[in-house]
Design an enzyme around this catalytic site. Structure first.
Site, short mmCIF file in Angstrom:
data_model
loop_
_atom_site.label_atom_id
_atom_site.label_comp_id
_atom_site.label_asym_id
_atom_site.label_seq_id
_atom_site.Cartn_x
_atom_site.Cartn_y
_atom_site.Cartn_z
N HIS A 289 0.80 -1.22 0.00
CA HIS A 289 0.00 0.00 0.00
C HIS A 289 0.83 1.27 0.00
CE1 HIS A 289 1.12 -0.93 4.09
NE2 HIS A 289 0.75 0.25 4.49
N CYS A 290 2.15 1.18 0.06
CA CYS A 290 2.96 2.39 0.18
C CYS A 290 4.10 2.47 -0.84
CB CYS A 290 3.56 2.50 1.59
SG CYS A 290 2.37 2.99 2.85
N ILE A 291 4.99 1.50 -0.83
CA ILE A 291 6.25 1.63 -1.57
C ILE A 291 6.04 1.82 -3.08
CG2 ILE A 291 8.46 0.54 -2.09
CD1 ILE A 291 8.36 -0.74 0.66
#
Length: 452
Positions: A289-291
């Site tokens: 969900h981020c990188i």
């Protein structure tokens, strides 16, 4: 008049801090996903009465029945939280009963790889009519610097019928707004959640003080910063740091393959250095969900300031290209066997974006399956965490996990996610061709293996 305002505000602040210290404060968490639900359980474990808000009826129903839809969270943990007063609801009117509200909703990319804040905007608009004076409102969703001040605050101030404003100094009454980035790492059991330092950036000292008190009840260290923008940027730095370094080893992997060098052996040697080096590992692409998302959030925001973040954009491009690199190596392996991707039966091993979790977000497996289908392959998958997979935001698979009892029927198996439950030796023995993107077959010597 000023003195009365100071006294009133000070007493409100002290009263809420006391409610936090005595565990009387009611905490609402919006978004019962991979971030919000674990956070709710942490607060419940400290005897807070927590209400979980979610627009998905199936999640609300499951939680109120004492069940769990996340593999690493056992139903027993939900049931224990219920004993402390935890419950779930889809009714945002109950926000009015909360002393603090924490927003943990997705912040994905749209089809143009630009920030999609629709979940944040929708949530803030839904809660704004129900907020009250003195309430603490925290955004945890990963986003670009400026989101809290430029998006969340105006929506809260415009959407509440009481005309409440954000309190920016100790002598102001109103609502208290904070950005505090989540630091969840699904599947990582090496660091206990309470030991993960919590960054807090408030719109004013009272907001920062309240958020520090609230989070200080569940985290052992609080890291206050001067503003929400600093907290927002710190989260992007953490993840872009990983993105850039993973892109570096992904590019080095391609060079090492041409040079006949094992990149994993190189990394193992380099990481023996006790200073100045941190090991990162190559793979088939980035998920989570981020990188995979954060570089695009920052590069999009940077354009507002007439700056192109070329280094960060390049890292994102390298990582996004890795599924294509996997297909190139698959094609080469099939060609050696006088076969092509078109018409080949291919088994993708692992759908989750990383080992031993039930999270599909931005998984490179989804891209690989899509690319294989576009090239005419007959694709199946196996993943112990996903018996079936249907339709999502950026994929439409409608597939069922295939058994591993007849691997020889496939022209190739691609190890995309190296789940620990797989018997890799048996997979190699029973398959015609194995494309290993995770070094899962390390130590297995076979002409069937293509490592990439």
């Amino acid at each position: 008049m000023t003195r009365m305002t100071v006294s009133l505000t000070g007493s409100q602040l002290a009263a809420l801090k006391r409610k936090i210290e005595t565990r009387e404060a009611r905490i609402g968490i919006v978004g019962m996903g991979y971030v919000g639900l674990p956070l709710a359980l942490l607060f419940s474990g400290e005897r807070f009465r927590v209400t979980g808000f979610d627009i998905a009826p199936d999640k609300v129903k499951a939680l109120n029945a004492g069940g769990s839809y996340i593999v690493r969270i056992l139903p027993a943990a939900i049931q224990q939280a219920q004993q402390a007063g935890f419950r779930a609801t889809a009714d945002y009117a109950e926000i009015a009963q909360m002393d603090a509200v924490v927003i943990c909703v997705p912040t994905p990319l749209d089809e143009h790889h630009e920030p999609d804040l629709s979940y944040v905007v929708g949530t803030v608009k839904s809660i704004a009519p129900h907020i009250h004076e003195g309430q603490l409102i925290v955004l945890e969703s990963t986003t670009y610097p400026g989101t809290t001040e430029e998006v969340v605050v105006p929506l809260l101030e415009a959407g509440n019928p009481l005309g409440l404003k954000v309190a920016r100094s100790l002598d102001e009454s109103g609502i208290h707004v904070v950005f505090s980035p989540e630091r969840e790492d699904p599947g990582n059991d090496t660091v206990a959640r309470p030991d993960i330092p919590k960054v807090v950036g408030g719109c004013g000292p009272a907001a920062a003080e309240l958020a520090s008190a609230m989070y200080g009840s569940i985290f052992r260290r609080i890291v206050p910063v001067s503003s929400p923008a600093v907290a927002e940027m710190s989260k992007l730095l953490e993840n872009i740091y990983r993105c850039v370094n993973i892109a570096l080893v992904n590019e080095l992997k391609q060079l090492c393959m041409r040079m006949g060098i094992d990149i994993h052996e190189v990394i193992d040697a380099a990481k023996t250095k006790p200073f100045g080096f941190q090991a990162f590992y190559p793979g088939p692409g980035l998920g989570g969900h981020c990188i995979p998302i954060d570089p695009f959030y920052l590069s999009w925001k940077a354009r507002e300031f007439d700056l192109r973040t070329r280094f960060i954009e390049l890292a994102g491009e390298i990582n996004m290209a890795m599924p294509y690199f996997v297909l190139e190596n698959l094609a080469a392996g099939l060609n050696e066997r006088r076969k092509s991707i078109k018409g080949a039966k291919i088994l993708v091993l692992g759908l989750a974006y990383k080992r031993d979790i039930d999270d599909l977000r931005e998984s490179p497996s989804l891209t690989i399956i899509e690319l294989l289908r576009e090239r005419g392959a007959i694709v199946a998958y196996n993943d112990p965490y996903f018996p079936t997979v249907g339709r999502g935001r950026h994929y439409d698979l409608n597939m069922t996990s295939a058994p591993l009892d007849n691997l020889a029927q496939y022209d190739a198996a691609i190890i995309v996610t190296d789940h620990s439950s797989y018997d890799y030796k048996a997979i190699v023995e029973r398959s015609q061709l194995v494309v290993d993107t995770r070094n899962a077959t390390k130590g297995i010597d076979s002409a069937k293996i293509v490592r990439c």
